[in-house]
Write a protein that holds these residues in place. Sequence first.
Motif, PDB file in Angstrom:
ATOM      1  N   GLY A   1       0.807  -1.209   0.000  1.00  0.00           N
ATOM      2  CA  GLY A   1       0.000   0.000   0.000  1.00  0.00           C
ATOM      3  C   GLY A   1       0.842   1.262   0.000  1.00  0.00           C
ATOM      4  O   GLY A   1       0.294   2.368   0.043  1.00  0.00           O
ATOM      5  N   GLY A   2       2.177   1.110  -0.047  1.00  0.00           N
ATOM      6  CA  GLY A   2       3.078   2.255  -0.054  1.00  0.00           C
ATOM      7  C   GLY A   2       3.943   2.271   1.187  1.00  0.00           C
ATOM      8  O   GLY A   2       3.635   1.611   2.191  1.00  0.00           O
ATOM      9  N   PRO A   3       5.056   3.020   1.168  1.00  0.00           N
ATOM     10  CA  PRO A   3       5.971   3.055   2.308  1.00  0.00           C
ATOM     11  C   PRO A   3       5.403   3.760   3.524  1.00  0.00           C
ATOM     12  O   PRO A   3       5.918   3.619   4.629  1.00  0.00           O
ATOM     13  N   THR A   4       4.342   4.540   3.340  1.00  0.00           N
ATOM     14  CA  THR A   4       3.657   5.169   4.464  1.00  0.00           C
ATOM     15  C   THR A   4       2.161   4.923   4.320  1.00  0.00           C
ATOM     16  O   THR A   4       1.650   4.700   3.225  1.00  0.00           O
ATOM     17  N   GLY A   5       1.488   4.936   5.438  1.00  0.00           N
ATOM     18  CA  GLY A   5       0.043   4.754   5.365  1.00  0.00           C
ATOM     19  C   GLY A   5      -0.545   4.397   6.713  1.00  0.00           C
ATOM     20  O   GLY A   5       0.087   4.571   7.760  1.00  0.00           O
ATOM     21  N   TRP A   6      -1.771   3.896   6.649  1.00  0.00           N
ATOM     22  CA  TRP A   6      -2.507   3.504   7.852  1.00  0.00           C
ATOM     23  C   TRP A   6      -2.744   2.001   7.821  1.00  0.00           C
ATOM     24  O   TRP A   6      -2.953   1.421   6.759  1.00  0.00           O
ATOM     25  N   ALA A   7      -2.694   1.382   8.986  1.00  0.00           N
ATOM     26  CA  ALA A   7      -2.927  -0.058   9.065  1.00  0.00           C
ATOM     27  C   ALA A   7      -3.596  -0.398  10.385  1.00  0.00           C
ATOM     28  O   ALA A   7      -3.484   0.345  11.367  1.00  0.00           O
TER      29      ALA A   7
ATOM     30  N   LEU B   1      -6.188  -2.195  16.193  1.00  0.00           N
ATOM     31  CA  LEU B   1      -5.073  -1.361  16.623  1.00  0.00           C
ATOM     32  C   LEU B   1      -4.640  -0.496  15.441  1.00  0.00           C
ATOM     33  O   LEU B   1      -3.697  -0.813  14.719  1.00  0.00           O
ATOM     34  N   PRO B   2      -5.365   0.611  15.203  1.00  0.00           N
ATOM     35  CA  PRO B   2      -5.042   1.470  14.058  1.00  0.00           C
ATOM     36  C   PRO B   2      -3.788   2.297  14.327  1.00  0.00           C
ATOM     37  O   PRO B   2      -3.639   2.906  15.390  1.00  0.00           O
ATOM     38  N   VAL B   3      -2.882   2.302  13.349  1.00  0.00           N
ATOM     39  CA  VAL B   3      -1.640   3.061  13.470  1.00  0.00           C
ATOM     40  C   VAL B   3      -1.314   3.729  12.142  1.00  0.00           C
ATOM     41  O   VAL B   3      -1.783   3.312  11.080  1.00  0.00           O
ATOM     42  N   GLN B   4      -0.498   4.765  12.204  1.00  0.00           N
ATOM     43  CA  GLN B   4       0.126   5.356  11.032  1.00  0.00           C
ATOM     44  C   GLN B   4       1.571   4.878  11.014  1.00  0.00           C
ATOM     45  O   GLN B   4       2.265   4.963  12.030  1.00  0.00           O
ATOM     46  N   TYR B   5       2.011   4.346   9.873  1.00  0.00           N
ATOM     47  CA  TYR B   5       3.346   3.756   9.821  1.00  0.00           C
ATOM     48  C   TYR B   5       4.189   4.397   8.722  1.00  0.00           C
ATOM     49  O   TYR B   5       3.678   4.984   7.766  1.00  0.00           O
ATOM     50  N   GLN B   6       5.487   4.262   8.893  1.00  0.00           N
ATOM     51  CA  GLN B   6       6.442   4.592   7.844  1.00  0.00           C
ATOM     52  C   GLN B   6       7.488   3.502   7.832  1.00  0.00           C
ATOM     53  O   GLN B   6       8.127   3.226   8.847  1.00  0.00           O
ATOM     54  N   LEU B   7       7.628   2.833   6.681  1.00  0.00           N
ATOM     55  CA  LEU B   7       8.544   1.712   6.563  1.00  0.00           C
ATOM     56  C   LEU B   7       9.948   2.196   6.245  1.00  0.00           C
ATOM     57  O   LEU B   7      10.143   3.200   5.554  1.00  0.00           O
ATOM     58  N   ALA B   8      10.929   1.460   6.768  1.00  0.00           N
ATOM     59  CA  ALA B   8      12.315   1.746   6.438  1.00  0.00           C
ATOM     60  C   ALA B   8      12.561   1.458   4.959  1.00  0.00           C
ATOM     61  O   ALA B   8      11.893   0.606   4.356  1.00  0.00           O
TER      62      ALA B   8
ATOM     63  N   ARG C   1      11.485  -2.869  11.035  1.00  0.00           N
ATOM     64  CA  ARG C   1      11.057  -2.546   9.669  1.00  0.00           C
ATOM     65  C   ARG C   1      10.371  -1.187   9.568  1.00  0.00           C
ATOM     66  O   ARG C   1      10.211  -0.663   8.464  1.00  0.00           O
ATOM     67  N   CYS C   2       9.917  -0.653  10.670  1.00  0.00           N
ATOM     68  CA  CYS C   2       9.199   0.624  10.658  1.00  0.00           C
ATOM     69  C   CYS C   2      10.034   1.702  11.334  1.00  0.00           C
ATOM     70  O   CYS C   2      10.457   1.542  12.476  1.00  0.00           O
ATOM     71  N   THR C   3      10.257   2.785  10.615  1.00  0.00           N
ATOM     72  CA  THR C   3      10.964   3.904  11.221  1.00  0.00           C
ATOM     73  C   THR C   3      10.022   4.774  12.040  1.00  0.00           C
ATOM     74  O   THR C   3      10.466   5.573  12.863  1.00  0.00           O
ATOM     75  N   ARG C   4       8.724   4.591  11.815  1.00  0.00           N
ATOM     76  CA  ARG C   4       7.745   5.383  12.556  1.00  0.00           C
ATOM     77  C   ARG C   4       6.465   4.585  12.721  1.00  0.00           C
ATOM     78  O   ARG C   4       5.949   4.014  11.767  1.00  0.00           O
ATOM     79  N   LEU C   5       5.980   4.544  13.938  1.00  0.00           N
ATOM     80  CA  LEU C   5       4.672   3.965  14.237  1.00  0.00           C
ATOM     81  C   LEU C   5       3.974   4.922  15.191  1.00  0.00           C
ATOM     82  O   LEU C   5       4.461   5.181  16.290  1.00  0.00           O
ATOM     83  N   LYS C   6       2.847   5.432  14.758  1.00  0.00           N
ATOM     84  CA  LYS C   6       2.109   6.376  15.580  1.00  0.00           C
ATOM     85  C   LYS C   6       0.681   5.876  15.754  1.00  0.00           C
ATOM     86  O   LYS C   6      -0.009   5.591  14.767  1.00  0.00           O
ATOM     87  N   PRO C   7       0.230   5.739  17.001  1.00  0.00           N
ATOM     88  CA  PRO C   7      -1.149   5.260  17.198  1.00  0.00           C
ATOM     89  C   PRO C   7      -2.159   6.253  16.662  1.00  0.00           C
ATOM     90  O   PRO C   7      -1.997   7.473  16.785  1.00  0.00           O
ATOM     91  N   ALA C   8      -3.209   5.734  16.040  1.00  0.00           N
ATOM     92  CA  ALA C   8      -4.260   6.594  15.485  1.00  0.00           C
ATOM     93  C   ALA C   8      -5.244   7.040  16.553  1.00  0.00           C
ATOM     94  O   ALA C   8      -6.015   7.982  16.330  1.00  0.00           O
ATOM     95  N   LEU C   9      -5.223   6.369  17.700  1.00  0.00           N
ATOM     96  CA  LEU C   9      -6.124   6.714  18.798  1.00  0.00           C
ATOM     97  C   LEU C   9      -5.328   6.743  20.102  1.00  0.00           C
ATOM     98  O   LEU C   9      -4.362   5.989  20.261  1.00  0.00           O
TER      99      LEU C   9
END
Length: 461
Positions: free
Chosen positions: A156-162, A411-418, A384-392
């Motif tokens: 789904g891309g190097p950044t997004g929501w999961a 567990l909704p998060v915003q991620y950025q993959l390395a 594998r993730c340089t950034r994980l931010k909780p959506a809630l």
Amino acid sequence: MTNGPWPLQSAETMASMSIEPLLSRDYDTNPGLVHERLRARYGPVAPVDLLGVPVWFVLGYEEVLHVLQNKGAVWSKNVDRWRAYAEDRVPAEWPLLPVFQVNSSAFAEGANQNRLRAAWTKALAPYQEHSHPQAQLLDQAIRQYADDLIGVLSEGGPTGWADLAAQYARPLPLMVANRLLGFSAARGEEVVMDIWRMVDAGPDAAAAFQRLYDAMTELAAAKKRRPGEDLTSYMIEADPDLTLDELARELLMLPGLLDFTASLVCNVVVEVVSNPVVRESLSVGAIDETVNRVALLNPPMANLTFRFPLTDVKLGNYTIAAGDPVMLSVAAAHADPRFSGALDQHAIRSTRAHLAWGAGPHQCLGHRLATQITTIAVQRLFARCTRLKPALPPDQLPWRPSPFMRALRSLPVQYQLADTRVPVSREAEAPVARPSSPDEAAAPQSRSPLWSFLRGLVRAR
């Protein structure tokens, strides 16, 4: 075992007491507040209503440990010891009744329990002893499964929501279960999907359970004819006298352990992303400590299945009549001021005296396996993730309503993959099931239900 200002009660029956329902909107939102309200009113043992059935709910650490250890062989898990059940006073439609009617080692006692647990101990040993080749192969497989699942997210891309619960934490342990049990690739994925249907207790849960039982029976028969290097074959080798029915019922326990593991993974991720001190500890390799800390502070198996005293016993401030159902709360025990008051809540290294894995004759035999899966899952995710931010915020996360589990619904998060490429396995690379036999290869290939489902979640974002 009586502490506090509460008067010791006589052996009055729960039926004569005014009791409140345990499960409520308050309990779903914040069970800790319900525990403390009950503790303040009743002490370490409280009478509650569990979906229409009166139950003794044990909140005290010492009391929970005492029952678990069962040193005087006073406490049974056998449903036939439940007086109301034996007298046909438990409604046949009571939703939790099937849980207690499963005839497996989780509810066995005496010689039968010892026999079944001995088979489990021997069968699990190759996977829980780090020097054993099977443990090393399993370690590699878990890492590959984790990378495959993260690889699907990257589509789904190097950044997004999961949703890390649905797209990572829950499928990973069940993929491990598939490998341990020794199913073929295609058959194993069908089993994984049915496990989800069963543990989610949806409208097709009963049909899913029957399919799972049939699948486990077929698997046990196949492994008796032709053993392999898998848990099922090791169980048969450990106790060749196990019947197909016994094997099927024992093997059905594994998905439950691994769904517990999925919840533990989620709870650890929440702790890491919401606590900078814990996140920093991961960089110095303290993942095992983080897993232990979360098992203490937020145990996935919040409450345990019933115990029944074989005789009248005093527990907390009450006399519990023989055959009364007693539900042990691990989560409430860990919050008991007599236990938690001695803990440093900010310490990275936490006590191993918690009860997340049980204690005594029914202590979890697979706790090292569950810890291994959780540790690798968390390690690979944050590598594998340089950034994980909780959506809630943590206090707004949705929890699955359950009298036993404390598990996130999502567990909704915003991620950025390395920016690194990690090879994926054949199963994850192409969403088509691999043939496991010449006959299957000759038939038209069907799309993999598991990977199609996971990719569908990516597309639906």
